[in-house]
Design a protein around this motif. Structure first.
Motif, short mmCIF file in Angstrom:
data_model
loop_
_atom_site.label_atom_id
_atom_site.label_comp_id
_atom_site.label_asym_id
_atom_site.label_seq_id
_atom_site.Cartn_x
_atom_site.Cartn_y
_atom_site.Cartn_z
N VAL A 181 -12.11 -7.55 -11.15
CA VAL A 181 -11.27 -8.64 -11.64
C VAL A 181 -10.30 -9.11 -10.57
O VAL A 181 -9.96 -10.31 -10.50
N ALA A 208 -18.69 -9.43 -17.13
CA ALA A 208 -17.36 -10.00 -17.35
C ALA A 208 -16.60 -9.16 -18.37
O ALA A 208 -17.19 -8.48 -19.21
N HIS A 252 -11.22 -10.89 -17.13
CA HIS A 252 -11.73 -12.13 -16.53
C HIS A 252 -11.37 -13.31 -17.41
O HIS A 252 -10.94 -14.37 -16.92
#
Length: 304
Positions: free
Chosen positions: A124, A162, A166
């Motif tokens: 991230v 993800a 995110h």
């Protein structure tokens, strides 16, 4: 300057575009050209770009005028997406290895170009939402400049890898600018958006995106937790080999895509000039608070 840059690039020719689309009439493009030349606040708009605008608006001249005005005005007021777009810059090269959107070689049976976005790095801390949106737009523009128009554009976003972290970086401020630009300014016919491997992110993602979708596109947003439902909309042979399709792997497509962006560096650098000069606008100059309301809703810009 714009014309010289276009001539240096390996781009589709206006003759090719006129030849493949009988509904795209040169006289209509010239009407748009004359109109843009009368708008002192607008930069030079090439004939090819005018053709893209007219095609994306289904050959409606007044709609194309509105799209042109919105395109350059939004770009002016959103430098976080539309400035410093040299693909060879350190930041953009880094972001190309975090996430990337590639155009797939094979179109759908309807003639729609498929764009596939995929997360490449789960870290991230490396993910910059503004720079990712910048690369996403650069990919769309490059695809058009090199391949020309298509019946429409279908976007597939693969969220595998993800996380909620995110999603938190893709905030309302970003979405409130990006979606109006995609739907009302950029010279494409956005046909559908497919979210793949969304998992537990689905509620957060849809609550973030849905308020900014035009009513006619809401029903064209699809969420898939596996490839099985995606291929009900997109033939599997159109997808990369690592998705079970017959196209090159995403890794191969990604490497080719990055090289093509590098080759278009001069064009993207020149895009810094694709802005309006508010001091020359007839009437009241535009500003971000008027273009994007407090609710983030895009306010359509009036044109003569």
């Amino acid at each position: 300057m714009v014309r010289r840059v276009l001539l240096r690039m390996k781009i589709i020719s206006v003759e090719h575009e006129y030849g493949k689309d009988q509904k795209l009439r040169k006289e209509d493009v010239m009407i748009l050209k004359q109109w843009t030349e009368m708008q002192c606040h607008l930069p030079h708009v090439s004939e090819l770009h005018l053709m893209f605008f007219l095609h994306s608006c289904y050959y409606n001249i007044e709609m194309a005028k509105s799209a042109i005005e919105s395109f350059f005005t939004i770009r002016t007021h959103c430098p976080e997406f539309f400035k410093n777009r040299n693909p060879k810059s350190t930041e953009l090269v880094k972001q190309m290895n975090v996430g990337c959107c590639v155009d797939l070689p094979k179109k759908t049976p309807e003639g729609n170009q498929i764009l596939l976005y995929k997360f490449l790095d789960r870290d991230v801390g490396k993910f910059d939402a503004n720079e990712q949106m910048k690369l996403f737009d650069m990919g769309i523009v490059h695809c058009l400049m090199q391949n020309g128009t298509s019946e429409g554009v279908v976007v597939v976003c693969d969220f595998k890898g993800a996380s909620f972290a995110h999603l938190l970086k893709i905030n309302v401020s970003i979405v409130s600018k990006v979606f109006p630009y995609l739907q009302q300014a950029l010279f494409i016919r956005l046909k559908a958006i497919h979210y793949l491997n969304v998992g537990l992110l689905v509620d957060g993602l849809m609550s973030l995106v849905k308020p900014f979708l035009k009513s006619e596109l809401i029903d064209s947003v699809h969420v898939h937790n596996s490839i099985e439902t995606l291929i009900q909309h997109i033939p599997i042979e159109c997808l990369p080999s690592d998705y079970g399709g017959s196209q090159p792997s995403f890794k191969e497509l990604h490497e080719d895509h990055c090289q093509r962006l590098f080759d278009f560096a001069d064009y993207f650098i020149d895009e810094d000039t694709y802005i309006v000069d508010e001091t020359k606008r007839i009437g009241k100059p535009s500003n971000p608070s008027e273009i994007f309301g407090l609710d983030g809703t895009f306010k359509q810009i009036e044109i003569d």
